[in-house]
Enzyme design. Structure first.
Site, PDB file in Angstrom:
ATOM      1  N   THR A  56       0.821  -1.157  -0.049  1.00  0.00           N
ATOM      2  CA  THR A  56       0.102  -0.163   0.097  1.00  0.00           C
ATOM      3  C   THR A  56       0.808   1.141  -0.103  1.00  0.00           C
ATOM      4  OG1 THR A  56      -1.003  -1.098   1.566  1.00  0.00           O
ATOM      5  CG2 THR A  56      -2.300   0.512   0.867  1.00  0.00           C
ATOM      6  N   THR A  57       2.020   1.235   0.672  1.00  0.00           N
ATOM      7  CA  THR A  57       2.963   2.515   0.677  1.00  0.00           C
ATOM      8  C   THR A  57       3.403   2.577  -0.762  1.00  0.00           C
ATOM      9  OG1 THR A  57       3.279   1.588   3.004  1.00  0.00           O
ATOM     10  CG2 THR A  57       5.069   3.188   2.087  1.00  0.00           C
ATOM     11  N   TYR A 109     -12.800  -4.347   2.176  1.00  0.00           N
ATOM     12  CA  TYR A 109     -13.990  -3.570   1.602  1.00  0.00           C
ATOM     13  C   TYR A 109     -15.178  -4.782   1.604  1.00  0.00           C
ATOM     14  CZ  TYR A 109     -17.394  -0.580  -0.427  1.00  0.00           C
ATOM     15  OH  TYR A 109     -18.717   0.172  -0.808  1.00  0.00           O
ATOM     16  N   TYR A 129      -0.797 -10.256   5.195  1.00  0.00           N
ATOM     17  CA  TYR A 129      -1.037  -8.844   5.801  1.00  0.00           C
ATOM     18  C   TYR A 129      -2.325  -8.714   6.393  1.00  0.00           C
ATOM     19  CZ  TYR A 129      -0.370  -3.782   5.748  1.00  0.00           C
ATOM     20  OH  TYR A 129      -0.096  -2.479   5.884  1.00  0.00           O
ATOM     21  N   ARG A 185      -7.398  -0.843   8.074  1.00  0.00           N
ATOM     22  CA  ARG A 185      -7.845  -0.682   6.710  1.00  0.00           C
ATOM     23  C   ARG A 185      -8.757  -1.401   5.797  1.00  0.00           C
ATOM     24  NH1 ARG A 185      -3.068   2.428   3.459  1.00  0.00           N
ATOM     25  NH2 ARG A 185      -1.980   3.640   5.340  1.00  0.00           N
ATOM     26  N   LYS A 237       2.546 -10.065   8.293  1.00  0.00           N
ATOM     27  CA  LYS A 237       2.803  -8.745   8.790  1.00  0.00           C
ATOM     28  C   LYS A 237       1.690  -8.409   9.606  1.00  0.00           C
ATOM     29  CE  LYS A 237       3.178  -4.037   6.811  1.00  0.00           C
ATOM     30  NZ  LYS A 237       2.945  -3.041   5.713  1.00  0.00           N
ATOM     31  N   ILE A 276       8.078  -4.562   8.662  1.00  0.00           N
ATOM     32  CA  ILE A 276       8.005  -3.927   7.367  1.00  0.00           C
ATOM     33  C   ILE A 276       7.543  -2.562   7.768  1.00  0.00           C
ATOM     34  CG2 ILE A 276       6.701  -3.969   5.472  1.00  0.00           C
ATOM     35  CD1 ILE A 276       6.367  -7.127   5.513  1.00  0.00           C
TER      36      ILE A 276
END
Length: 296
Positions: free
Chosen positions: A48-49, A111, A137, A142, A165, A207
């Site tokens: 995402t980063t 989502y 992850y 989020r 993660k 991370i």
């Protein structure tokens, strides 16, 4: 049990540099070289980063390929391959394996809010499609779903599921996951501020978003912890705390890109709906970088 791979220490969740709206290949490649030279233990492109939500598939593929090419096997590359479409996650994971990534990072589907069973089948589909390690992850803030320790434990019985993660911000999880899956289950913190505490409870690394800007400090901190030198790690943490705060005052991607711009490494360009950081946040980041000894 999953393939055992030595994922330890500080892994940078790499930003994706842009120039006039397009990928900046030269800036990305030199960022990878600099990260490795500074002692980063591993690289995570197009998470995402890396602004994966706004990259096309072609761009996503390119960034993974460039990262693997530049790393040249010197450090492990864990390629972002997450999606809330299982078919898309499988496709991204297959490409990452073909490109030579050492592992893939697959986020819990955001989502659409799958059940625990839905999440199990999502990760099993990725597991069955590739032959390299998978890092789950788990980021409930989020994705709006939280993978339970039980589901993770079931997944760990599959051949490629290697670790997590963990961005739950619940430090108790490290101990619960260690108890359920054992010490070989790779546990990487997904949160810069609590990574030191995470390691004390049995984590294997972090991370990190902040290590885009402070790769040496983040690697040194993780190196100290892995060597059992907690007083040394705490000294480094004291230097980093204001930066951990400052980078996340607005979306971490924008904060990290601002820091890298101050270091003259990339252009401060993000894709909508993200925006560059506001002036007050920029000043806070600059002050934090000065405190950390990254700027004069």
């Amino acid at each position: 049990m999953a393939a055992k791979t030595n994922f330890r220490g500080s892994f940078t969740a790499l930003v994706t540099p842009f120039k006039n709206g397009s990928l900046d290949e030269q800036a990305f490649r030199s960022l990878v070289q600099w990260q490795i030279a500074e002692g980063t233990h591993g690289l995570v492109p197009v998470g995402t980063t890396g602004e994966s939500p706004t990259l096309s598939h072609e761009e996503h593929h390119k960034v993974v390929e460039w990262c693997v090419e530049e790393a040249k096997g010197r450090v492990p590359v864990i390629a972002g391959a997450g999606s809330n479409s299982t078919r898309e996650a499988v496709e991204l994971a297959r490409h990452a394996e073909k490109a030579g990534a050492d592992a893939v990072l697959v986020v819990t589907p955001y989502y659409n809010k799958p059940t625990q069973e839905g999440m199990y089948h999502h990760f099993k589909a990725v597991n069955d499609a590739i032959g390299i390690p998978i890092i789950i992850y788990n980021i409930p803030p989020r994705s709006v779903v939280d993978m339970s320790v039980d589901t993770m434990s079931r997944l760990y019985e599959l051949k490629n599921i290697a670790g997590v993660k963990d961005a739950t911000a619940n430090l108790g999880r490290v101990s619960q996951q260690r108890h359920a899956m054992g010490p070989d289950f790779i546990q990487l913190s997904g949160e810069d501020m609590t990574a030191l505490a995470y390691m004390a409870a049995g984590g294997h690394g972090c991370i990190s978003v902040v290590s885009n800007v402070a790769p040496k400090l983040c690697a040194d901190l993780m190196g100290a912890v892995l060597a059992g030198d907690y007083p040394g790690a705490l000294k480094i943490q004291d230097r980093l705390v204001p930066l951990h705060d400052a980078v996340f005052k607005e979306p971490g991607v924008a904060g990290a890109k601002h820091g890298l711009t101050l270091l003259g490494r990339i252009l401060e360009e993000v894709r909508l709906p993200l925006l560059p950081v506001t002036e007050p946040t920029g000043s806070t980041i600059r002050a934090a970088m000065t405190h950390a000894g990254l700027l004069n």
